[in-house]
Write a protein that holds these residues in place. Structure first.
Motif, PDB file in Angstrom:
ATOM      1  N   ILE A 103     -11.013  -6.536   1.496  1.00  0.00           N
ATOM      2  CA  ILE A 103     -11.344  -6.552   0.069  1.00  0.00           C
ATOM      3  C   ILE A 103     -12.398  -5.502  -0.224  1.00  0.00           C
ATOM      4  CG2 ILE A 103     -12.192  -7.945  -1.863  1.00  0.00           C
ATOM      5  CD1 ILE A 103      -9.528  -8.897  -0.732  1.00  0.00           C
ATOM      6  N   GLU A 148     -14.765  -4.777  -3.245  1.00  0.00           N
ATOM      7  CA  GLU A 148     -15.215  -5.444  -4.463  1.00  0.00           C
ATOM      8  C   GLU A 148     -16.251  -4.590  -5.178  1.00  0.00           C
ATOM      9  OE1 GLU A 148     -18.012  -9.271  -5.326  1.00  0.00           O
ATOM     10  OE2 GLU A 148     -16.295  -9.605  -3.985  1.00  0.00           O
ATOM     11  N   VAL A 160     -12.401  -7.380  -7.815  1.00  0.00           N
ATOM     12  CA  VAL A 160     -11.646  -6.811  -6.697  1.00  0.00           C
ATOM     13  C   VAL A 160     -11.092  -5.451  -7.114  1.00  0.00           C
ATOM     14  CG1 VAL A 160      -9.684  -7.066  -5.154  1.00  0.00           C
ATOM     15  CG2 VAL A 160     -11.074  -9.053  -5.730  1.00  0.00           C
ATOM     16  N   ARG A 164      -7.345  -3.992  -2.477  1.00  0.00           N
ATOM     17  CA  ARG A 164      -7.040  -4.986  -1.454  1.00  0.00           C
ATOM     18  C   ARG A 164      -6.009  -4.383  -0.497  1.00  0.00           C
ATOM     19  NH1 ARG A 164      -6.647 -10.822  -1.966  1.00  0.00           N
ATOM     20  NH2 ARG A 164      -7.139 -10.513  -4.166  1.00  0.00           N
TER      21      ARG A 164
END
Length: 852
Positions: free
Chosen positions: A825, A827, A836, A839
């Motif tokens: 992830i 972020e 987010v 990913r």
């Protein structure tokens, strides 16, 4: 449970709806304690056969249910424990039936969906825990994928600790918080209703904690020192620390990283970490460590203090590795204790910038014409004023200033005795060498022409124009404001410079920005524009409306106090709107608050940004000019006597620390005198006299560090920001953040310690902003399984190699599903709604114990 209650519950069992194609109910009742062996014959249920099962009739029972009577409902009563599945003759019938229990633990197991009777013993171990309804309800709330002995152990501990999740990490965090608060009730509950031995076995299994004398305090020391050692680059560690270092550190690293970065636990960790540092004598042990080995260490605040002290000493010793110092500060920005030392690092950053710019000048400003010096200040020299200002903005917020005292003195010396002194001498020389000896510099836009050159064109094109005049908005402050405007919305903001009128003070500067043909002074020093007093909002409103009826002069405070409808009504139909803002001068001109003038500059930027956004969003403002009446000079240290002129002109209309106005020219040593007629279209001859450089006239009154009115570049380089809001669909003025991409090609993790590379796709520039990212791995349920890394993508370099970063990920030691999917992830910390940013799907194939 009495017989009547048992009878009612059994009736409920047999009245349930049959599902999954079942034709009858078969209920298994294991009465292990024999509580109802004498009552079973008294139980009568409609259309239900009650059948007592023993070791000698298992075959007969099976035969009866499957051959003789395959359709009746049966209650099968056992006066014995429930057998394991592989020893159960009736297991095939059990699978299509249901279990009934009268003992509390069996009822709990049934409600939890636990069919493995082998777990009965662990429920017995926690009988005291499950005997309480409120504790039981807390236990029920925790999600458990599959009930095992360990899952039950951990969930019982979680319920006793009231932790957010039933994980050993959260349990430890809650225990540490209580330890910090001096609250021992949770630990007492574990000893009373849980199992202390099991707790320590779990801690050993997860973290490798094996100290013989176990306590929460020694566990805390063990966790912190294990984490520290992993950052220590194989430095020589004290022997006394060795027992507190895990030989399976990966889970400790992940735990510590998540604890330190947990927003709600930050203060708890900070206080406990300081106690560990004190008890472990970390300060004395680290005295011999190389500071460069500590740059990426963040277990204790002393590492930040070591780095700060090192940087101060380097700058004090005139060692000029400026880029290296900036890299060290950038590294600390990503680490845990940075928020606590943010102001110290910012002060250091600005001190480095100040010395770096002075080094670029080689501490020498060349002799130039006044026009060249004006442009040199606009293009370059102003940066030193910015660094000096922002140094004090940070320094003033440092609580414990002692370690920065030497640096403050050095900054003051460089700025006052080198930069300002050199600039003053060269600037005064350029003006004295000028052939025409007049104030306006040929080729430089003049403040006195502002309305004619900058405002009138909008009216000619039938466009509405807003003018924001911020008192004492110095050029270098306006430069910072321009960047913020450009990077805050889809718009263009361009900064240019004008030469101010002389003297550069509020009454005349504000008047010069209004439309006028002639300027004059009353005998008591009031400024008159074409017969109208120029001071006060009402008078300025009249002056504007004399030229343009659809004009308005208004104070900033009046605008911010209006609601949306009132603001729209007030500005409806207006073509020229002058908004007067006063924060910097209001603070600086007061001896009690002049030390706050640099903080006032920060507030002015925030005020104007908010005002521009409100005008754009509320009344659809497209064109806004932002300017000032004058700049200012400010130095923190008390003035030397040599900076005060012993004499001042006589017979003056106005005398201030930085200027005097008189009707006749009276030369005074150490000053420059100009006629005001040519620059201001005066109706009567007037002369302005200003000290050379930054000297002041000696006049009574306090407050001499903040001044304006004279001829220094900081006072007379007036900013003009031309702001144009962009409502088009074009992406030309769109503001975005730089993109960051994972460049490591593999998507498979095979080791508990893994390095991945990331690339900042664009360099930071106007309209292309930095991006701050948190990076970590999670499983499919969103549980974190790795440490957290921070990337601050803010590089302005065009070189691709300088925009690449390599990050270390440490994975929790656990069993991973080779066929499962895990996610990296990215972020964005500044995005609230959907943080987010990116990913990436990964597989993980790590052998148990690998690196752990």
């Amino acid at each position: 449970m009495n017989l009547k209650e048992v009878h009612r519950l059994l009736q409920d069992c047999f009245q349930k709806e049959l599902t999954n194609g079942r034709k009858r109910h078969i209920v298994f009742w294991y009465d292990e304690e024999g509580e109802f062996v004498s009552d079973i014959d008294d139980i009568h249920l409609d259309h239900v056969r009650v059948w007592k099962v023993s070791d000698r009739n298992l075959f007969a029972t099976k035969y009866e249910l499957e051959k003789n009577d395959p359709s009746s409902h049966f209650l099968l009563y056992f006066n014995r424990p429930k057998p394991s599945p592989h020893e159960d003759w009736l297991y095939d019938l059990y699978k299509v039936g249901q279990e009934f229990a009268t003992d509390k633990l069996t009822v709990i197991m049934r409600e939890l969906g636990i069919t493995d009777n082998g777990l009965k013993e662990i429920f017995r171990k926690y009988k005291a825990f499950f005997n309480n309804k409120s504790r039981l309800q807390v236990f029920y709330k925790y999600p458990v994928t599959a009930y095992t002995e360990e899952a039950i152990d951990i969930t019982v501990l979680a319920a006793l600790c009231k932790s957010a999740t039933n994980t050993i990490d959260d349990i430890i965090r809650n225990l540490m918080r209580k330890e910090k608060e001096g609250d021992h009730t949770v630990w007492d509950n574990i000893q009373k209703y849980g199992d202390e031995t099991t707790f320590w076995l779990l801690v050993e299994r997860y973290y490798g904690y094996t100290l013989p004398e176990k306590s929460l305090q020694s566990l805390l020391t063990f966790l912190v020192l294990t984490y520290l050692v992993q950052q220590s680059n194989a430095m020589d560690l004290p022997d006394s620390w060795e027992p507190y270092v895990s030989n399976r550190p990966t889970n400790v690293i992940v735990f510590m990283d998540q604890w330190m970065n947990h927003q709600d636990e930050r203060e708890v960790f900070n206080q406990l970490a300081k106690s560990v540092a004190y008890n472990a004598q970390a300060a004395s042990y680290t005295e011999k460590w190389d500071v460069h080995h500590m740059v990426e260490m963040d277990a204790f605040p002393l590492f930040d203090e070591k780095v700060i002290d090192y940087l101060v000493k380097q700058l004090m010793d005139n060692l000029k590795h400026y880029d290296h110092y900036l890299e060290m500060i950038a590294t600390r920005r990503r680490l845990h204790w940075y928020p606590e030392y943010r102001n110290e690092y910012e002060a250091l950053y600005q001190a480095v910038q100040l010395q770096k710019h002075m080094e670029k000048l080689d501490h020498f400003i060349p002799e130039q014409s006044s026009s060249q010096m004006f442009q040199a200040y606009v293009n370059d020299y102003y940066r030193i004023d910015t660094a000096y200002r922002k140094f004090y903005v940070a320094y003033d917020q440092v609580v414990e200033k002692e370690r920065l005292y030497p640096l403050r003195e050095k900054v003051e010396n460089i700025y006052g005795n080198h930069f300002i002194a050199e600039l003053a001498m060269k600037w005064a020389g350029s003006k004295e060498r000028a052939t025409d000896q007049t104030w306006p510099i040929p080729g430089i836009p003049q403040q006195n022409d502002f309305y004619h050159h900058s405002v009138q064109g909008y009216l000619a094109n039938d466009e509405r124009i807003f003018v924001i005049i911020s008192d004492a908005l110095r050029y270098e402050v306006a430069n910072e404001l321009t960047d913020a405007l450009n990077n805050g919305r889809r718009a263009t903001a361009k900064l240019t410079a004008m030469q101010s009128v002389l003297p550069s003070y509020t009454a005349l500067g504000m008047a010069a920005l209004l439309p006028h043909k002639q300027v004059s002074y009353t005998d008591d020093g009031k400024v008159i524009l074409d017969g109208v007093h120029a001071a006060g909002t009402a008078n300025r409103n009249q002056i504007l409306q004399n030229i343009t009826p659809d004009a308005l002069a208004i104070q900033y405070q009046d605008i911010v106090s209006m609601n949306r409808n009132d603001l729209r009504q007030t500005l409806y139909g207006k073509k020229v709107i002058y908004v007067y803002h006063n924060v910097i001068d209001a603070r600086g001109d007061n001896s009690d608050t002049e030390m706050e003038v640099f903080q006032a500059a920060e507030e002015a930027i925030d005020d104007i940004l908010a005002l521009v956004n409100r005008l754009v969003n509320t009344v659809s403002a497209s064109n806004i000019l932002i300017t000032a009446d004058h700049g200012f000079i400010y130095q923190r240290d008390r003035l030397e006597k040599s900076q005060k002129l012993p004499d001042k002109p006589e017979n003056t209309i106005i005398t201030s620390r930085r200027f005097s106005i008189s009707k006749q020219q009276e030369p005074v040593e150490g000053t420059l005198t100009y006629s005001m007629d040519l620059s201001l279209q005066q109706d009567k001859p007037l002369f302005v006299t200003v000290p050379k450089g930054i000297n002041r006239f000696s006049i009574q009154g306090s407050g001499a560090n903040y001044v304006h009115g004279g001829a220094m570049l900081q006072e007379i380089v007036v900013p003009l920001i031309t702001f144009k809001n962009d409502r088009s669909k074009s992406s030309a003025n769109a503001v975005s953040k730089v993109d960051v991409k994972l460049t490591t090609p593999t998507r498979k993790i095979t080791n508990t310690v893994t390095y991945l590379e990331f690339f900042q796709m664009d360099k930071v520039a106007e309209k292309m902003l930095p991006r701050r990212l948190k990076l970590y791995f999670v499983d499919e349920a969103g549980n974190r399984i790795s440490n957290e890394n921070i990337i601050i993508a803010e590089t302005t370099s065009s070189q691709a190699t300088e925009r690449t970063s390599r990050e270390k990920f440490v994975f929790r030691a656990k069993a991973y599903d080779k066929r499962g999917t895990y996610y990296l992830i990215l972020e964005d910390e500044e995005t609230k709604t959907d943080p987010v940013y990116e990913r990436y799907a990964f597989t993980i194939d790590i052998a148990l114990g690998d690196g752990g």
